[in-house]
Design a protein around this motif. Structure first.
Motif, PDB file in Angstrom:
ATOM      1  N   VAL A   1       0.845  -1.192   0.000  1.00  0.00           N
ATOM      2  CA  VAL A   1       0.000   0.000   0.000  1.00  0.00           C
ATOM      3  C   VAL A   1       0.877   1.238   0.000  1.00  0.00           C
ATOM      4  CG1 VAL A   1      -1.896  -1.164   1.180  1.00  0.00           C
ATOM      5  CG2 VAL A   1      -0.171   0.049   2.518  1.00  0.00           C
ATOM      6  N   SER A   2       0.317   2.342  -0.507  1.00  0.00           N
ATOM      7  CA  SER A   2       1.058   3.596  -0.552  1.00  0.00           C
ATOM      8  C   SER A   2       1.186   4.196   0.842  1.00  0.00           C
ATOM      9  CB  SER A   2       0.348   4.583  -1.474  1.00  0.00           C
ATOM     10  OG  SER A   2      -0.897   4.970  -0.921  1.00  0.00           O
ATOM     11  N   ALA A   3       2.065   5.193   0.960  1.00  0.00           N
ATOM     12  CA  ALA A   3       2.256   5.859   2.254  1.00  0.00           C
ATOM     13  C   ALA A   3       0.976   6.552   2.696  1.00  0.00           C
ATOM     14  CB  ALA A   3       3.400   6.867   2.152  1.00  0.00           C
ATOM     15  N   ALA A   4       0.246   7.162   1.737  1.00  0.00           N
ATOM     16  CA  ALA A   4      -1.001   7.849   2.077  1.00  0.00           C
ATOM     17  C   ALA A   4      -2.046   6.865   2.579  1.00  0.00           C
ATOM     18  CB  ALA A   4      -1.530   8.607   0.855  1.00  0.00           C
TER      19      ALA A   4
ATOM     20  N   ASP B   1      -3.688   3.484   9.507  1.00  0.00           N
ATOM     21  CA  ASP B   1      -3.254   3.713  10.891  1.00  0.00           C
ATOM     22  C   ASP B   1      -4.281   4.530  11.669  1.00  0.00           C
ATOM     23  OD1 ASP B   1      -0.976   2.278  10.434  1.00  0.00           O
ATOM     24  OD2 ASP B   1       0.329   4.024  10.149  1.00  0.00           O
ATOM     25  N   LYS B   2      -4.838   5.565  11.017  1.00  0.00           N
ATOM     26  CA  LYS B   2      -5.849   6.390  11.692  1.00  0.00           C
ATOM     27  C   LYS B   2      -7.097   5.572  12.009  1.00  0.00           C
ATOM     28  CE  LYS B   2      -4.443  10.780   9.570  1.00  0.00           C
ATOM     29  NZ  LYS B   2      -4.860  11.882   8.679  1.00  0.00           N
ATOM     30  N   LEU B   3      -7.524   4.777  11.042  1.00  0.00           N
ATOM     31  CA  LEU B   3      -8.703   3.928  11.248  1.00  0.00           C
ATOM     32  C   LEU B   3      -8.444   2.902  12.349  1.00  0.00           C
ATOM     33  CD1 LEU B   3      -9.690   3.370   7.521  1.00  0.00           C
ATOM     34  CD2 LEU B   3     -11.146   4.454   9.246  1.00  0.00           C
ATOM     35  N   ALA B   4      -7.242   2.317  12.340  1.00  0.00           N
ATOM     36  CA  ALA B   4      -6.904   1.325  13.355  1.00  0.00           C
ATOM     37  C   ALA B   4      -6.902   1.935  14.752  1.00  0.00           C
ATOM     38  CB  ALA B   4      -5.542   0.711  13.045  1.00  0.00           C
ATOM     39  N   ALA B   5      -6.425   3.182  14.856  1.00  0.00           N
ATOM     40  CA  ALA B   5      -6.426   3.859  16.156  1.00  0.00           C
ATOM     41  C   ALA B   5      -7.846   4.134  16.627  1.00  0.00           C
ATOM     42  CB  ALA B   5      -5.633   5.158  16.054  1.00  0.00           C
TER      43      ALA B   5
END
Length: 431
Positions: free
Chosen positions: A82-85, A91-95
């Motif tokens: 997956v891309s960095a974006a 990561d935001k969704l996982a948090a």
């Protein structure tokens, strides 16, 4: 990291087989319709990170649950290319959904939970209205109007349950090169818990059972929503009647002569909404109290507006959706009913380039009950009200996060039975 990916991949494979079992007794609350996670998952789907994302996954009154959202995030976490974006989105969704992912066996770093406590969304929007009204001599009165709006929609996290949200608008008239200063249209605190939600401040009026036929506005007060498949919403506060295009047109003279700038009404409302399979619907009662309503009531001494409404819809499949609604103001002497039936095909999603949708509808918009409709053709800014007729429209995403719309209405004025015709166009740039 490898253990996390293996766990997420295993979860993604098992979830499909177990989904029927969990659906029968889901312990997680719905994700609110305005939650930022919907756009994030849509973007991941558009980038091919999440497979099998249909264009009706988040449509209608069937919000997905936090458990279902966690399933999709677990599948995204299992992707390595997956891309960095996209990785940042994951990561935001996982948090945000770390508790639900934990229940699925997916571990998330606690340090990620508090990342980006303040999130900014917004848009630049251009709208155009062209209207034609038949005059007593048979000629046509033409009205054209356009508008540019700049909108910010910030969300700030207070703690695991509470957020603060706002809407900040600035509009201008391109024809006159006239601009308005930034205005805080809405600002409220929102608490999301397992089986209920609380909102306090200047917040949007709920109108799900009528699909926007009555209200697209805000009021100052409180809102409580509770329940799962059957939801109840209680509202109370003060509403500025000047924001209602149709209500304002019916009582404008009284505003000028008697109210002396006091154009607010006391407001209380209760709504019930539910889903079962492909069927969704609801009913509501709303009560307003203001001296302004004596202008339109059967009893000139009554300062009440009592609005009763009911609405329902059926999703035939991922593409077709049929809905209808009816409402009545039992206190108004004239133009006291409104009803609508609409057939939708597909739907444009701003994150999915090339997606599109179309609809056809019949509208009957009595001005003394459809106070501030959501339909673009009848918004406060358009000036069109108290009409009946047919409407067709289409929307298309030519580029990611760019939405274009066009709509056409042909009908009659309710008070004169003379022809009324409207054309509406809109382009949105989301960021």
């Amino acid at each position: 990291m490898k253990k996390t990916l293996v766990s997420a991949l295993t979860t993604a494979l098992v979830v499909g087989a177990a989904s029927t079992t969990f659906a029968a007794a889901n312990p997680f609350s719905d994700v609110p319709a305005d939650h930022w996670a919907y756009d994030a998952v849509s973007q991941l789907a558009a980038d091919g990170v999440i497979e099998g994302y249909g264009d009706t996954t988040f449509r209608g009154n069937q919000n997905i649950t936090r458990y279902e959202m966690a399933q999709m995030i677990a599948k995204a976490m299992a992707k390595s290319d997956v891309s960095a974006a996209d990785k940042a989105l994951i990561d935001k969704l996982a948090a945000e959904f770390s508790d639900e992912l934990g229940n699925l066996g997916v571990r998330v770093s606690n340090l990620e939970r508090n990342a980006d406590n303040v999130k900014w969304n917004g848009q630049i929007r251009y709208r155009y209205w062209s209207q034609r009204y038949e005059q007593p001599n048979g000629s046509k009165n033409k009205k054209n109007k356009d508008q540019v709006t700049f909108r910010f929609e910030p969300t700030a996290e207070v703690n695991a349950n509470w957020h603060v949200k706002a809407r900040i608008d600035a509009s201008s008239n391109p024809k006159e090169d006239e601009s308005k200063s930034l205005e805080v249209k809405r600002v409220w605190a929102q608490g999301d818990y397992k089986n209920f939600q609380v909102k306090l401040g200047k917040l949007p009026l709920a109108s799900t059972e009528t699909a926007g036929m009555l209200f697209d506005d805000q009021y100052s007060g409180a809102q409580l929503t509770f329940g799962n498949k059957l939801k109840a919403t209680l509202e109370a506060g003060r509403w500025n009647l000047a924001n209602g295009a149709n209500a304002q047109s019916a009582i404008r003279k009284l505003f000028k002569e008697k109210l002396s700038g006091d154009e607010t009404a006391n407001y209380q409302g209760i709504m019930l909404n539910g889903t079962t399979g492909k069927l969704y619907g609801g009913a509501a009662y709303r009560h307003f109290s203001s001296a302004a309503f004596t202008k339109i009531n059967d009893d000139a001494s009554s300062d009440d507006a009592n609005l009763w409404s009911v609405g329902a819809g059926y999703k035939f499949d991922h593409n077709w959706d049929l809905s209808g609604a009816y409402a009545k103001n039992t206190e108004a002497a004239t133009d006291a009913t409104a009803h609508n039936i609409q057939l939708n095909y597909k739907g444009a999603q701003k994150a999915n380039k090339g997606s599109w949708g179309a609809y056809t509808a019949y509208r009957y918009m009595g001005q003394n009950v459809a106070f501030a409709p959501l339909y673009e053709m009848f918004l406060t800014d358009s000036g069109m009200n108290n009409v009946k007729g047919w409407e067709v429209g289409a929307e298309y995403i030519p580029f990611t996060n760019v939405l274009s719309k066009i709509q056409y209405f042909n009908g009659k004025k309710l008070d004169s039975d003379r022809d009324a015709e409207g054309l509406f166009g809109q382009v949105n740039f989301f960021f």
